[in-house]
Design a protein around this motif. Structure first.
Motif, short mmCIF file in Angstrom:
data_model
loop_
_atom_site.label_atom_id
_atom_site.label_comp_id
_atom_site.label_asym_id
_atom_site.label_seq_id
_atom_site.Cartn_x
_atom_site.Cartn_y
_atom_site.Cartn_z
N SER A 213 0.82 -1.21 0.00
CA SER A 213 0.00 0.00 0.00
C SER A 213 0.85 1.26 0.00
O SER A 213 0.54 2.23 -0.70
N LYS A 218 -1.67 4.02 -1.99
CA LYS A 218 -3.10 3.82 -1.77
C LYS A 218 -3.29 2.44 -1.16
O LYS A 218 -2.38 1.60 -1.22
N VAL A 219 -4.44 2.20 -0.58
CA VAL A 219 -4.71 0.89 0.03
C VAL A 219 -4.79 -0.17 -1.06
O VAL A 219 -5.52 -0.03 -2.04
N ARG A 236 -5.88 -6.66 3.70
CA ARG A 236 -6.16 -5.25 3.41
C ARG A 236 -6.22 -4.45 4.69
O ARG A 236 -6.85 -4.87 5.66
N ASP A 238 -7.20 -0.60 6.55
CA ASP A 238 -8.38 0.25 6.51
C ASP A 238 -8.03 1.60 5.86
O ASP A 238 -6.95 2.15 6.09
N GLU A 239 -8.94 2.14 5.07
CA GLU A 239 -8.69 3.39 4.34
C GLU A 239 -8.39 4.56 5.28
O GLU A 239 -7.40 5.27 5.09
N GLN A 240 -9.24 4.76 6.29
CA GLN A 240 -9.02 5.89 7.20
C GLN A 240 -7.75 5.69 8.02
O GLN A 240 -7.01 6.65 8.27
#
Length: 315
Positions: A213, A218-219, A236, A238-240
């Motif tokens: 990432s 980016k994730v 994966r 987490d986005e936040q």
């Protein structure tokens, strides 16, 4: 998501439920792994056996009586599940822990000894987590995310706070990475207190979640996870969470599962510390030269999870 004030507040909140673990000087080793001064943050001495006790306790103490009565549920590769099971036992409520198929039998047994129900669901953490979310929705149990909840991240960040308080001379901190909550919380505290300090993550070659990432900016969702280390297996982040991670993590290096197993044996032989492979990940990064610390520098590493010596091959 969170900042230093949240971590400082968490430190005060969780004080009755966790230990302020020692920072042990890694001196007199027969086979040193670094030219620098090595400090070992002994999170393996937490009541549940890992730093996860901090985040779970911070989450627990935020819950309403109604949320507690509904019981707790979590997915885990082992250590987070132990922490949530302990929180449930302390509160006198039920807990259900979803686990991947490769979780160690010793950790399943210990979770059950804390009084929680265990459900093995899927080959990876991500599959187990889907089971936990479904259970929460169906049964109403309060869900404890293992790495993306702000309260969990703030709790884990108290490790970084303590490292700085006990050893402000630290130049480098090396942290094992699963989903990214621990390194992000610790990194937020450390960078706020000493911006020049370098924060390095360690992931298995078979689960390079943050490594991929950060390179992509980016994730990234991994197609497969092949590591044998369930506490570090995550497809994966987490986005936040990643929005904060990229601000505080300087580098992520990759090590083989066998390197972490060898590092666990090293910790047992040199210091009598019983660490699981994830707890030895930072030592593996030093021993393999993936992270190099020069003479005159100080490196602090959390020994973040306990393991039975007899479960380590070769002992």
């Amino acid at each position: 998501m969170i900042g230093l004030p949240d971590i400082e507040a968490a430190a005060e909140r969780i004080r009755p439920l966790v230990r302020r673990t020692p920072l042990l000087a890694g001196t007199q080793a027969r086979s040193p792994v670094t030219k620098g001064t090595l400090l070992l943050k002994l999170e393996c001495l937490q009541p549940s056996g890992s730093f996860k006790a901090r985040g779970a306790s911070n989450k627990l103490l935020s819950l309403s009586p109604r949320e507690l009565r509904l019981g707790l549920v979590a997915a885990s590769g082992g250590n987070h599940g132990l922490a949530v099971a302990r929180c449930a036992a302390v509160s006198g409520v039920a807990a259900t822990i979803f686990l991947p198929e490769n979780v160690s039998p010793e950790k399943i047994a210990k979770i059950r000894q804390w009084g929680a129900t265990t459900i093995v669901a899927g080959a990876s953490f991500d599959e187990a987590n889907r089971g936990a979310l479904a259970f929460s929705e169906q049964e109403g149990a309060t869900y404890f995310h293992s790495f993306a909840d702000p309260l969990i991240v703030a709790g884990q960040g108290t490790v970084g706070l303590e490292i700085f308080q006990d050893a402000p001379e630290t130049d480098v901190v090396i942290v094992a990475v699963g989903g990214g909550g621990f390194i992000t919380g610790a990194g937020l505290a450390l960078k706020a207190l000493k911006p020049s300090l370098k924060v390095v993550g360690v992931e298995p070659v078979g689960s390079p979640t943050l490594h991929a990432s950060l390179r992509a900016d980016k994730v990234v969702s991994l197609d497969t996870v092949t590591t044998r280390i369930p506490t570090m297996a995550c497809k994966r982040t987490d986005e936040q969470l990643f929005a904060l991670t990229r601000q505080v993590v300087d580098e992520v290096v990759l090590v083989e599962d066998s390197d972490m197993e060898a590092a666990a044996r090293w910790l047992w032989f040199e210091f009598g510390l019983a660490a699981d492979p994830s707890g030895a990940a930072a030592i593996a990064a030093l021993a393999t030269g993936k992270v190099q610390v020069e003479a005159g520098q100080t490196v602090s590493v959390p020994v973040c999870g306990a393991g039975l010596p007899i479960s380590i091959d070769g002992i």
